[in-house]
Design an enzyme around this catalytic site. Sequence first.
Site, mmCIF file in Angstrom:
data_model
loop_
_atom_site.group_PDB
_atom_site.id
_atom_site.type_symbol
_atom_site.label_atom_id
_atom_site.label_comp_id
_atom_site.label_asym_id
_atom_site.label_seq_id
_atom_site.Cartn_x
_atom_site.Cartn_y
_atom_site.Cartn_z
ATOM 1 N N VAL A 1 -31.998 -10.644 41.615
ATOM 2 C CA VAL A 1 -33.186 -11.226 41.006
ATOM 3 C C VAL A 1 -32.881 -11.759 39.606
ATOM 4 C CG1 VAL A 1 -34.839 -9.834 42.293
ATOM 5 C CG2 VAL A 1 -33.924 -8.961 40.127
ATOM 6 N N ASN B 1 -38.943 -17.172 38.221
ATOM 7 C CA ASN B 1 -37.558 -17.464 38.615
ATOM 8 C C ASN B 1 -36.748 -16.208 38.910
ATOM 9 O OD1 ASN B 1 -37.288 -16.576 35.975
ATOM 10 N ND2 ASN B 1 -37.059 -18.651 35.169
ATOM 11 N N HIS B 2 -37.435 -15.079 39.073
ATOM 12 C CA HIS B 2 -36.771 -13.866 39.579
ATOM 13 C C HIS B 2 -36.986 -13.856 41.099
ATOM 14 C CE1 HIS B 2 -36.220 -12.181 35.521
ATOM 15 N NE2 HIS B 2 -37.414 -12.714 35.264
ATOM 16 N N ASN B 3 -36.098 -14.518 41.810
ATOM 17 C CA ASN B 3 -36.312 -14.779 43.228
ATOM 18 C C ASN B 3 -35.896 -13.574 44.072
ATOM 19 O OD1 ASN B 3 -36.236 -15.828 45.908
ATOM 20 N ND2 ASN B 3 -36.059 -17.890 45.066
#
Length: 216
Positions: free
Chosen positions: A100, A92-94
Amino acid sequence: MKEIYKHWSAPLYLSDIVDHPFITVGKKSYYSGYYDNRKFEDGCVRFLWGDQLSSKLYNPMNDFGWTIDRLIIGNYVCIASGVVILMGGNHNHNQDFLTVYPFEETIKESYKSKGDTVIESDVWIGMNAMIMPGVKIEEGAIIAAGSIVTKDVPAYSIVGGNPAKVIRQRFSNEVQKMLEEMKWFDWDDVQIKGAVHILSSQDIDSLYEYYLNHVK
């Protein structure tokens, strides 16, 4: 079985210690966790939702509609102490977002599945190597100690470095083709026992003859 490693020479079979719903393991694959003194599911494999604690906290499939990445390990895989297999909990660190940082308000939208991590049969992963999410390591490959594997690894290759790159192929194209046809690691226990001494040699012709006479 309690996951206690008494000595570096006494690894444990994964089939005896793994009960995680998103990890599949084949026969005779082992983990040598003595020097880490950490459980396979909570030291080697990291950020994989589905263990007892994470299951009680939330359900990303029901709550967010996420697809949970799985770890699939074949037969006769050797995993050394210090190996880290990174899984789906940290996706979920996009990097496409302006930040991020996984804000709680946008956590549902930030997740990106990397796909299953697959370690095929007869793979050896050396000490302190790290396998990144979604990687496929094909049969017979060797991962050198300390390597960071960021992309798929070809069958019967030796890779090393950060990021890991192919150093060389283990065998000639002809020998590799024969091994890929025979897939000894899928034979039954009796067939394998009858070929142990050939498998532990360089005599590919004798192994292929045994395969034609006793397996095929």
